[in-house]
Design a protein around this motif. Structure first.
Motif, PDB file in Angstrom:
ATOM      1  N   GLU A 197       0.847  -1.195   0.000  1.00  0.00           N
ATOM      2  CA  GLU A 197       0.000   0.000   0.000  1.00  0.00           C
ATOM      3  C   GLU A 197       0.879   1.241   0.000  1.00  0.00           C
ATOM      4  OE1 GLU A 197      -3.221   2.235   2.974  1.00  0.00           O
ATOM      5  OE2 GLU A 197      -2.442   0.233   3.474  1.00  0.00           O
ATOM      6  N   VAL A 198       0.466   2.251  -0.772  1.00  0.00           N
ATOM      7  CA  VAL A 198       1.180   3.531  -0.809  1.00  0.00           C
ATOM      8  C   VAL A 198       0.184   4.655  -0.552  1.00  0.00           C
ATOM      9  CG1 VAL A 198       2.559   5.128  -2.200  1.00  0.00           C
ATOM     10  CG2 VAL A 198       2.901   2.656  -2.446  1.00  0.00           C
ATOM     11  N   GLU A 199       0.525   5.517   0.372  1.00  0.00           N
ATOM     12  CA  GLU A 199      -0.315   6.671   0.710  1.00  0.00           C
ATOM     13  C   GLU A 199       0.477   7.944   0.429  1.00  0.00           C
ATOM     14  OE1 GLU A 199      -2.648   6.387   4.359  1.00  0.00           O
ATOM     15  OE2 GLU A 199      -1.876   8.369   4.950  1.00  0.00           O
ATOM     16  N   VAL A 200      -0.165   8.917  -0.222  1.00  0.00           N
ATOM     17  CA  VAL A 200       0.537  10.135  -0.632  1.00  0.00           C
ATOM     18  C   VAL A 200      -0.195  11.357  -0.079  1.00  0.00           C
ATOM     19  CG1 VAL A 200       1.491  11.466  -2.550  1.00  0.00           C
ATOM     20  CG2 VAL A 200       1.246   8.976  -2.757  1.00  0.00           C
ATOM     21  N   HIS A 201       0.556  12.234   0.570  1.00  0.00           N
ATOM     22  CA  HIS A 201       0.013  13.490   1.109  1.00  0.00           C
ATOM     23  C   HIS A 201       0.712  14.677   0.459  1.00  0.00           C
ATOM     24  CE1 HIS A 201      -2.260  11.930   4.679  1.00  0.00           C
ATOM     25  NE2 HIS A 201      -1.462  10.899   4.476  1.00  0.00           N
ATOM     26  N   PHE A 202      -0.043  15.756   0.267  1.00  0.00           N
ATOM     27  CA  PHE A 202       0.512  17.024  -0.213  1.00  0.00           C
ATOM     28  C   PHE A 202       0.175  18.114   0.810  1.00  0.00           C
ATOM     29  CE2 PHE A 202       0.105  14.593  -4.080  1.00  0.00           C
ATOM     30  CZ  PHE A 202       1.162  15.006  -4.880  1.00  0.00           C
ATOM     31  N   LEU A 203       1.188  18.885   1.210  1.00  0.00           N
ATOM     32  CA  LEU A 203       0.983  20.012   2.114  1.00  0.00           C
ATOM     33  C   LEU A 203       1.291  21.316   1.393  1.00  0.00           C
ATOM     34  CD1 LEU A 203       2.763  18.688   5.336  1.00  0.00           C
ATOM     35  CD2 LEU A 203       0.311  18.749   4.897  1.00  0.00           C
ATOM     36  N   ARG A 204       0.568  22.356   1.733  1.00  0.00           N
ATOM     37  CA  ARG A 204       0.856  23.670   1.178  1.00  0.00           C
ATOM     38  C   ARG A 204       2.188  24.163   1.724  1.00  0.00           C
ATOM     39  NH1 ARG A 204       1.324  26.774   5.123  1.00  0.00           N
ATOM     40  NH2 ARG A 204       1.894  28.545   3.822  1.00  0.00           N
ATOM     41  N   ARG A 228      -4.439   0.032  -4.506  1.00  0.00           N
ATOM     42  CA  ARG A 228      -3.281  -0.001  -3.622  1.00  0.00           C
ATOM     43  C   ARG A 228      -2.692   1.379  -3.363  1.00  0.00           C
ATOM     44  NH1 ARG A 228       0.787  -2.969  -6.557  1.00  0.00           N
ATOM     45  NH2 ARG A 228       2.012  -2.699  -4.661  1.00  0.00           N
ATOM     46  N   VAL A 229      -3.252   2.398  -4.003  1.00  0.00           N
ATOM     47  CA  VAL A 229      -2.726   3.758  -3.837  1.00  0.00           C
ATOM     48  C   VAL A 229      -3.809   4.646  -3.242  1.00  0.00           C
ATOM     49  CG1 VAL A 229      -1.666   5.741  -4.977  1.00  0.00           C
ATOM     50  CG2 VAL A 229      -1.236   3.439  -5.840  1.00  0.00           C
ATOM     51  N   ASN A 230      -3.448   5.414  -2.241  1.00  0.00           N
ATOM     52  CA  ASN A 230      -4.361   6.371  -1.627  1.00  0.00           C
ATOM     53  C   ASN A 230      -3.755   7.765  -1.735  1.00  0.00           C
ATOM     54  OD1 ASN A 230      -6.269   7.743  -0.122  1.00  0.00           O
ATOM     55  ND2 ASN A 230      -5.444   7.082   1.850  1.00  0.00           N
ATOM     56  N   ILE A 231      -4.206   8.528  -2.740  1.00  0.00           N
ATOM     57  CA  ILE A 231      -3.794   9.926  -2.866  1.00  0.00           C
ATOM     58  C   ILE A 231      -4.766  10.734  -2.014  1.00  0.00           C
ATOM     59  CG2 ILE A 231      -3.256  11.812  -4.427  1.00  0.00           C
ATOM     60  CD1 ILE A 231      -1.641   9.271  -4.963  1.00  0.00           C
TER      61      ILE A 231
END
Length: 358
Positions: A197-204, A228-231
């Motif tokens: 599993e891959v999880e991706v976060h973006f912050l300002r 399998r990906v959680n954006i």
């Protein structure tokens, strides 16, 4: 198309060019030209631009104008790939340590900075490849953009709040955005090869307060159908990323210091704070250098940037070392491993022009 065939882009362009060689066009040729082509073993009309027809005592120059019959590029690609079998969907690896999670904080990449330095992107990709190739096996990976993924918020090349000039390529903000998307896509794909599993976060960040959203949406559209990906599609300023009895609390770090952030997270997310009984990590970026400090109930940490110091930073004497790292967390034991990729430091003496002798 190049990826599907396993060949280079130039070869694909050549395949597309062969679409010009249709039977109808060949049938319309003068018989003399056909005979001349046959004499030298040519059968692909697409490679013939012109030539000489020679007979006893005379010669005639001819030229073929391919522009009069535009190439149907889509049809050419479709025909070229007619016999190509699509790559099967690759399942994730099995039997991975289920109590481990690899966290990769990407701090202040500033894509487009240094006026679009062409040497920067290869350095980023090389560092990511080295890092991801060396991290421990784990069930899950969290890719965390800590803010300032892009050096500028738009084509004006100014920081949104203060209006400071950025050392950024201004005339092609689209390219900067696509370059940033390419980095995040590459990292996600590589992590998918070794994690379930891959999880991706973006912050300002203070440089890309809204422009990072385009990268986040683009990555979501690309991986949206992959289970399998959680954006994580949100522009929330405060994030909570739990892992067993651990929890990561990330923030760009430009608006508040660790102590204030610790108070905010414990006050606004009391359940997550309480559940993380063993380990709490307040992670920030923005200052471009490594720093870590134990606080009561949490550990605060800044992360280094991978980008070179801007001229403003150099004049301030801020020559931080570049690098990226991966922190492996166990659900109960907290941090159990840390892998780093360090970059060669910027040395001004290496950039001095050679002295001129008169």
């Amino acid at each position: 198309a190049a990826d599907a065939l396993g060949i280079g882009k130039t070869a694909i362009q050549e395949l597309c060019a062969r679409g010009r060689d249709s039977k109808e066009k060949y049938d319309d040729l003068d018989q003399g030209i056909k005979n001349a082509m046959a004499d030298v073993g040519l059968s692909n009309l697409g490679v013939v631009q012109g030539g000489w027809l020679k007979t006893e005592g005379a010669s005639i120059r001819f030229k073929l104008d391919h522009k009069t019959d535009p190439v149907d590029l889509a049809k050419s690609i479709k025909d070229s790939l007619a016999d190509v079998i699509p790559c099967p969907k690759i399942d994730g690896p099995k039997d991975l340590p289920k109590d481990l999670c690899n966290f990769i904080p990407l701090a202040d990449l500033h894509v487009g900075g240094q006026y679009g330095d062409p040497k920067y992107l290869p350095v980023v990709y090389s560092a990511l490849e080295k890092l991801i190739s060396s991290i421990p096996k784990a069930q899950k990976a969290v890719l965390l953009d800590m803010g300032d993924l892009l050096d500028a918020n738009d084509h004006h090349g100014l920081t949104p709040a203060s209006g400071n000039n950025c050392d950024v390529i201004r005339e092609n903000h689209l390219k900067n955005t696509l370059d940033a998307l390419g980095i995040m896509r590459f990292s996600t794909e590589r992590l998918l090869e070794t994690h379930e599993e891959v999880e991706v976060h973006f912050l300002r960040g203070n440089h890309d307060e809204t422009s990072y959203i385009a990268v986040m949406v683009g990555l979501y559209m690309f991986f949206g159908d992959n289970p399998r990906v959680n954006i994580v599609m949100t522009d929330d300023d405060f994030r909570v990323i739990p892992w067993g009895k651990c929890c990561v609390f990330p923030h760009h770090g430009d608006k508040a210091k660790w102590e204030a952030l610790k108070d905010v997270f414990s006050d606004q997310f009391p359940d997550a704070w309480a559940k993380a009984k063993y380990w709490r990590f307040v992670w920030t970026a923005h200052v471009h250098h490594d720093k870590q400090r134990e606080m009561i109930g949490a550990v605060g940490e800044h992360f280094r940037t991978i980008s070179a110091p801007t001229r403003w930073a150099q004049l301030k004497g801020l020559f931080s070392r570049g690098g990226i790292q991966c922190i492996t967390l166990h659900k109960q034991d907290g941090e159990v491993s840390r892998k780093k990729v360090n970059l060669k430091p910027l040395l001004l003496q290496d950039r001095k022009p050679k002295s001129i002798k008169y």
